[in-house]
Design a protein around this motif. Structure first.
Motif, PDB file in Angstrom:
ATOM      1  N   ASP A  21     -10.578  -3.819   3.116  1.00 51.97           N
ATOM      2  CA  ASP A  21      -9.713  -3.690   4.286  1.00 51.97           C
ATOM      3  C   ASP A  21      -8.650  -4.781   4.321  1.00 51.97           C
ATOM      4  O   ASP A  21      -7.499  -4.535   4.683  1.00 51.97           O
ATOM      5  N   ARG A  24      -5.958  -3.745   1.784  1.00 50.84           N
ATOM      6  CA  ARG A  24      -5.167  -2.582   2.197  1.00 50.84           C
ATOM      7  C   ARG A  24      -4.320  -2.867   3.432  1.00 50.84           C
ATOM      8  O   ARG A  24      -3.183  -2.405   3.527  1.00 50.84           O
ATOM      9  N   ASP A  25      -4.862  -3.608   4.370  1.00 47.76           N
ATOM     10  CA  ASP A  25      -4.161  -3.828   5.638  1.00 47.76           C
ATOM     11  C   ASP A  25      -3.215  -5.020   5.615  1.00 47.76           C
ATOM     12  O   ASP A  25      -2.168  -4.997   6.262  1.00 47.76           O
ATOM     13  N   GLN A  26      -3.586  -6.103   4.891  1.00 47.12           N
ATOM     14  CA  GLN A  26      -2.814  -7.337   4.967  1.00 47.12           C
ATOM     15  C   GLN A  26      -2.318  -7.860   3.627  1.00 47.12           C
ATOM     16  O   GLN A  26      -1.623  -8.868   3.581  1.00 47.12           O
TER      17      GLN A  26
END
Length: 66
Positions: A21, A24-26
């Protein structure tokens, strides 16, 4: 009480899910130098990047950052 504020209670994510995560997010990548999914050249690259950005690792497992 079944309601929990965000970040408290509920289901705990496993470490690989947190890493995935984060990537993918940051765009943050967390890699263990001992990850068996990596080949030897990939582990060497990770080690070189870590040393370039943060300096050499402490080899003593009981040593703490000062």
């Amino acid at each position: 009480m079944r309601w929990h504020p965000p970040g408290y209670g509920g289901e705990r994510r496993d470490p690989d899910r947190v890493k995935r995560d984060g990537w993918r997010d940051q765009g943050v990548l967390a890699i263990s130098i001992d990850d068996e999914r990596l080949s030897w050249p990939e582990r060497e690259l990770v080690q070189q990047l870590g040393e370039k950005l943060y300096g050499p690792r402490n080899r003593d497992p009981d040593a703490r950052e000062r």
